[in-house]
Motif scaffolding. Structure first.
Motif, PDB file in Angstrom:
ATOM      1  N   MET A 135      44.762  28.823  -0.601  1.00  8.60           N
ATOM      2  CA  MET A 135      44.731  27.419  -0.173  1.00  8.60           C
ATOM      3  C   MET A 135      46.109  26.979   0.310  1.00  8.60           C
ATOM      4  O   MET A 135      46.213  26.228   1.279  1.00  8.60           O
TER       5      MET A 135
ATOM      6  N   ALA B 120      46.857  20.366  -6.333  1.00  8.10           N
ATOM      7  CA  ALA B 120      45.756  19.875  -5.496  1.00  8.10           C
ATOM      8  C   ALA B 120      46.207  18.699  -4.633  1.00  8.10           C
ATOM      9  O   ALA B 120      45.932  18.660  -3.432  1.00  8.10           O
TER      10      ALA B 120
ATOM     11  N   ARG C 210      43.840  18.370  -1.406  1.00 10.85           N
ATOM     12  CA  ARG C 210      42.492  18.815  -1.762  1.00 10.85           C
ATOM     13  C   ARG C 210      42.133  18.284  -3.142  1.00 10.85           C
ATOM     14  O   ARG C 210      43.007  18.059  -3.979  1.00 10.85           O
TER      15      ARG C 210
ATOM     16  N   ASP D  13      38.328  21.899  -5.895  1.00 14.82           N
ATOM     17  CA  ASP D  13      38.422  22.994  -4.944  1.00 14.82           C
ATOM     18  C   ASP D  13      39.244  24.152  -5.523  1.00 14.82           C
ATOM     19  O   ASP D  13      38.962  25.314  -5.224  1.00 14.82           O
TER      20      ASP D  13
END
Length: 166
Positions: free
Chosen positions: A110, A151, A156, A160
């Motif tokens: 990510m 995050a 996000r 996630d």
């Protein structure tokens, strides 16, 4: 005559069916037949048999002890299980290690898909550089606050990181 297969209770390893106080500790039996003794020395709120006033098994997943000070002590099934199944701890440690690796891979993927370097993520999430490195390498399970900070820095939802696809 057709041979009958054995059908076992699903998730029996999580269900306690009997608890008996003994001099050395709590004798615990699980629905899958595993049994063992949880030593009183490993339950500091009780200490020894003399420190125990009452034992309850209100459901298959927890033991409630009442000590002589009338304090309730909850013993969850997984704490008792590792005294009853020598392979349980090994399996759980392997599962934990695998989960940390998966989470670390997800954080790194990510971060990379967001176009951030490790240094940029450390700065924007305000976390120690070593923590991010250990998380991404699967060596450390981060605290929830750290996951939330990562995050937010990645733009996000924390879900996630835990369950979503990168």
């Amino acid at each position: 005559m057709k041979a009958m297969k054995v059908v076992k209770v699903r998730n029996a390893e999580t269900m306690m069916v009997a608890v008996v106080p003994r001099d050395e500790g709590l004798s615990v039996e699980f629905a899958d037949g595993r049994s063992g003794v949880v030593p009183f020395k490993d339950i500091p709120e009780v200490g020894d048999r003399g420190g125990l006033y009452d034992v309850e098994l209100p459901n298959p997943y927890e033991i409630i002890l009442v000590n002589i000070r009338d304090e309730k002590v909850e013993i969850p099934w997984d704490f008792a299980r590792h005294y009853c199944d020598p392979n349980y701890r090994v399996r759980m440690e392997a599962l934990t290690a695998r989960s940390k690796r998966i989470l670390g891979d997800r954080v790194r993927e990510m971060r990379e898909s967001a176009g951030k370097t490790p240094g940029e993520l450390v700065e924007s999430a305000n976390i120690p550089p070593g923590d991010l490195e250990d998380i991404e390498r699967g060596k450390q399970a981060p605290r929830l606050a750290t996951l939330k900070a990562i995050a937010v820095a990645l733009g996000r939802p924390v879900e996630d990181l835990l369950a979503g696809a990168p």
